[in-house]
Design a protein around this motif. Sequence first.
Motif, short mmCIF file in Angstrom:
data_model
loop_
_atom_site.label_atom_id
_atom_site.label_comp_id
_atom_site.label_asym_id
_atom_site.label_seq_id
_atom_site.Cartn_x
_atom_site.Cartn_y
_atom_site.Cartn_z
N VAL A 84 1.05 -1.04 -0.04
CA VAL A 84 -0.08 -0.04 -0.10
C VAL A 84 0.68 1.31 0.15
O VAL A 84 0.39 2.45 -0.87
N ASP A 85 1.95 1.54 0.55
CA ASP A 85 2.96 2.39 0.82
C ASP A 85 3.69 2.65 -0.46
O ASP A 85 4.13 3.88 -0.54
N GLU A 86 3.58 1.77 -1.30
CA GLU A 86 4.80 2.05 -2.38
C GLU A 86 4.03 2.45 -3.77
O GLU A 86 4.48 3.04 -4.63
N PHE A 87 2.60 2.52 -3.59
CA PHE A 87 1.97 3.29 -4.92
C PHE A 87 2.13 4.74 -4.99
O PHE A 87 2.35 5.41 -3.79
N THR A 88 2.38 5.34 -5.99
CA THR A 88 2.55 6.88 -6.17
C THR A 88 1.33 7.60 -6.42
O THR A 88 1.24 8.59 -6.35
N SER A 89 0.23 6.68 -6.83
CA SER A 89 -1.10 7.52 -6.98
C SER A 89 -2.19 6.36 -6.84
O SER A 89 -1.96 5.27 -6.91
N PHE A 90 -3.64 6.78 -6.81
CA PHE A 90 -4.54 5.74 -6.92
C PHE A 90 -4.76 5.26 -8.16
O PHE A 90 -4.93 3.93 -8.28
N ASN A 91 -4.38 5.65 -9.13
CA ASN A 91 -4.28 4.90 -10.36
C ASN A 91 -3.13 3.73 -10.43
O ASN A 91 -3.27 2.93 -10.89
N ASP A 92 -2.11 4.01 -9.86
CA ASP A 92 -0.89 3.21 -9.80
C ASP A 92 -1.39 1.83 -9.06
O ASP A 92 -1.06 0.68 -9.20
N PHE A 93 -2.10 2.26 -8.04
CA PHE A 93 -3.00 1.26 -7.18
C PHE A 93 -4.03 0.33 -7.85
O PHE A 93 -3.96 -0.66 -8.05
N PHE A 94 -4.67 1.17 -8.85
CA PHE A 94 -5.95 0.70 -9.47
C PHE A 94 -5.45 -0.28 -10.27
O PHE A 94 -6.08 -1.58 -10.29
N VAL A 167 -13.49 -2.62 -7.41
CA VAL A 167 -12.73 -3.05 -6.56
C VAL A 167 -11.85 -4.14 -6.99
O VAL A 167 -11.05 -4.68 -6.50
N ASP A 168 -12.20 -4.41 -8.29
CA ASP A 168 -11.42 -5.77 -8.99
C ASP A 168 -10.01 -5.34 -9.53
O ASP A 168 -9.82 -4.09 -9.67
N TYR A 169 -9.34 -6.40 -9.51
CA TYR A 169 -7.82 -6.33 -10.40
C TYR A 169 -8.34 -6.01 -11.70
O TYR A 169 -8.88 -6.46 -12.41
N HIS A 170 -7.76 -4.66 -12.19
CA HIS A 170 -7.82 -4.23 -13.57
C HIS A 170 -7.05 -4.38 -14.53
O HIS A 170 -7.02 -3.61 -15.54
N ARG A 171 -6.30 -5.43 -14.73
CA ARG A 171 -5.40 -5.61 -15.88
C ARG A 171 -6.40 -6.82 -16.62
O ARG A 171 -6.93 -7.87 -15.88
N PHE A 172 -6.37 -6.90 -17.80
CA PHE A 172 -7.08 -8.10 -18.53
C PHE A 172 -5.82 -8.63 -19.54
O PHE A 172 -4.69 -8.28 -19.73
N HIS A 173 -6.33 -10.04 -19.57
CA HIS A 173 -5.22 -11.00 -20.27
C HIS A 173 -5.91 -11.87 -21.43
O HIS A 173 -7.21 -11.70 -21.70
N PHE A 174 -5.00 -12.43 -22.21
CA PHE A 174 -5.79 -13.27 -23.29
C PHE A 174 -6.63 -14.49 -22.89
O PHE A 174 -5.85 -15.20 -21.82
N PRO A 175 -7.59 -14.85 -23.26
CA PRO A 175 -8.26 -15.95 -22.96
C PRO A 175 -7.89 -17.30 -23.63
O PRO A 175 -8.30 -18.37 -23.26
N ALA A 176 -7.05 -17.37 -24.53
CA ALA A 176 -6.58 -18.33 -25.56
C ALA A 176 -5.05 -17.83 -25.95
O ALA A 176 -4.97 -16.86 -26.02
N SER A 177 -4.36 -18.91 -26.40
CA SER A 177 -3.26 -18.81 -27.20
C SER A 177 -3.51 -18.76 -28.71
O SER A 177 -4.56 -19.05 -29.13
N GLY A 178 -2.81 -17.81 -29.36
CA GLY A 178 -2.97 -17.56 -30.73
C GLY A 178 -2.24 -16.27 -31.07
O GLY A 178 -1.36 -15.73 -30.60
N MET A 179 -2.65 -15.69 -32.42
CA MET A 179 -1.86 -14.69 -33.00
C MET A 179 -2.88 -13.59 -32.85
O MET A 179 -4.11 -13.54 -33.08
N ILE A 180 -2.40 -12.40 -32.32
CA ILE A 180 -3.37 -11.15 -32.08
C ILE A 180 -3.15 -10.02 -33.15
O ILE A 180 -2.02 -9.66 -33.29
N SER A 181 -3.99 -9.39 -33.43
CA SER A 181 -4.32 -8.32 -34.22
C SER A 181 -3.89 -7.10 -33.56
O SER A 181 -3.79 -7.02 -32.43
N LYS A 182 -3.98 -5.95 -34.40
CA LYS A 182 -3.58 -4.69 -33.40
C LYS A 182 -5.13 -4.39 -33.12
O LYS A 182 -6.14 -4.81 -33.53
N THR A 183 -5.03 -3.28 -32.39
CA THR A 183 -6.36 -2.78 -31.76
C THR A 183 -6.73 -1.40 -32.48
O THR A 183 -5.99 -0.60 -32.94
N LYS A 184 -8.24 -1.58 -32.85
CA LYS A 184 -9.07 -0.79 -33.34
C LYS A 184 -9.53 0.18 -32.23
O LYS A 184 -10.33 -0.37 -31.62
#
Length: 306
Positions: A84-94, A167-184
């Motif tokens: 808790v003490d190491e975060f530099t901002s609320f977003n850093d924690f978020f 309140v959730d962990y806010h990083r998202f991950h790949f649900p399967a393995s494969g080749m990923i496109s660019k983001t639109k």
Amino acid sequence: MEFKKIEYIDRKTGKTLVEKVPGESFLKFLYYNPFGVLPLELLVKRKFLSVLYGKKMDNMSSKKMIPNFVKEHSINMEESIKSVDEFTSFNDFFYRELKPNSRKIDRRRGVLTSPADGKVFVIENVSKDTEFFVKGEKFYLEDFLKNKSLAKKYKNGIMFIIRLAPVDYHRFHFPASGMISKTKLIKGAYYSVSTHAIRKNFRIFCENKRTLSTLFTDSFKDICILEIGATMVGGIKQTYIPYTHVKKGDEKGYFYFGGSTVILLLEKQSFRIDKDILENSRNGIETKVFMGERLGVSWRFREEED
């Protein structure tokens, strides 16, 4: 429509729980009170407010909010790389990173996993069942994807809606393995994506800012992945490298402050949904899942389990 508390199923225990929603009374005013329409349309849904609040959450002074937030929502900080003490901002924690192995990823062949911690709701047939789900509101894939060929591709397919609460962990991950496109990037508004708001207007998904990419897989055909922006979400950050091979569970990106949603679209007849998630969704209730947890299995591999 009557305002009611958000209930969900705890997958581990099977119990029905009530979600504790930060700012719930304000959401009730905005989406269920006729006097809430004006501030909602003139102020809350606008980009500048979310950007402004996002900058506030980036300020060093915002880190003083972290201890009370952790305590009030019983967040397990033993999983976090930083204290808790190491975060530099609320977003850093978020958008904090978790220690390795904090989430168990189901790496079995043919198993699709949740891309994020959150509450999941599945629509079995995105063209047929959505009209019932939205209670009269018309939801069109072409409006949502802003692409006619993609809409045709996923017609009558499966839609997983994974809703992240603040309140959730806010990083998202790949649900399967494969080749990923660019983001639109698809530009849009910043309505809340809380269940309170979605109950009133499912078309929020068609109106909000969102990002879209395609994961090309051997097990599940092509999976369309969308991240949805929302009120007070300062941004959606993609951390992956386009046109590379990714593994199930690899990080794809993260949300800045604010609850939001990840949506997965699967092609017709490519997948069998896990029974508990399917039954809960048919009963109109979400199921709590964690990143890496199984959502179902590819039809190509289901015989191995039957």
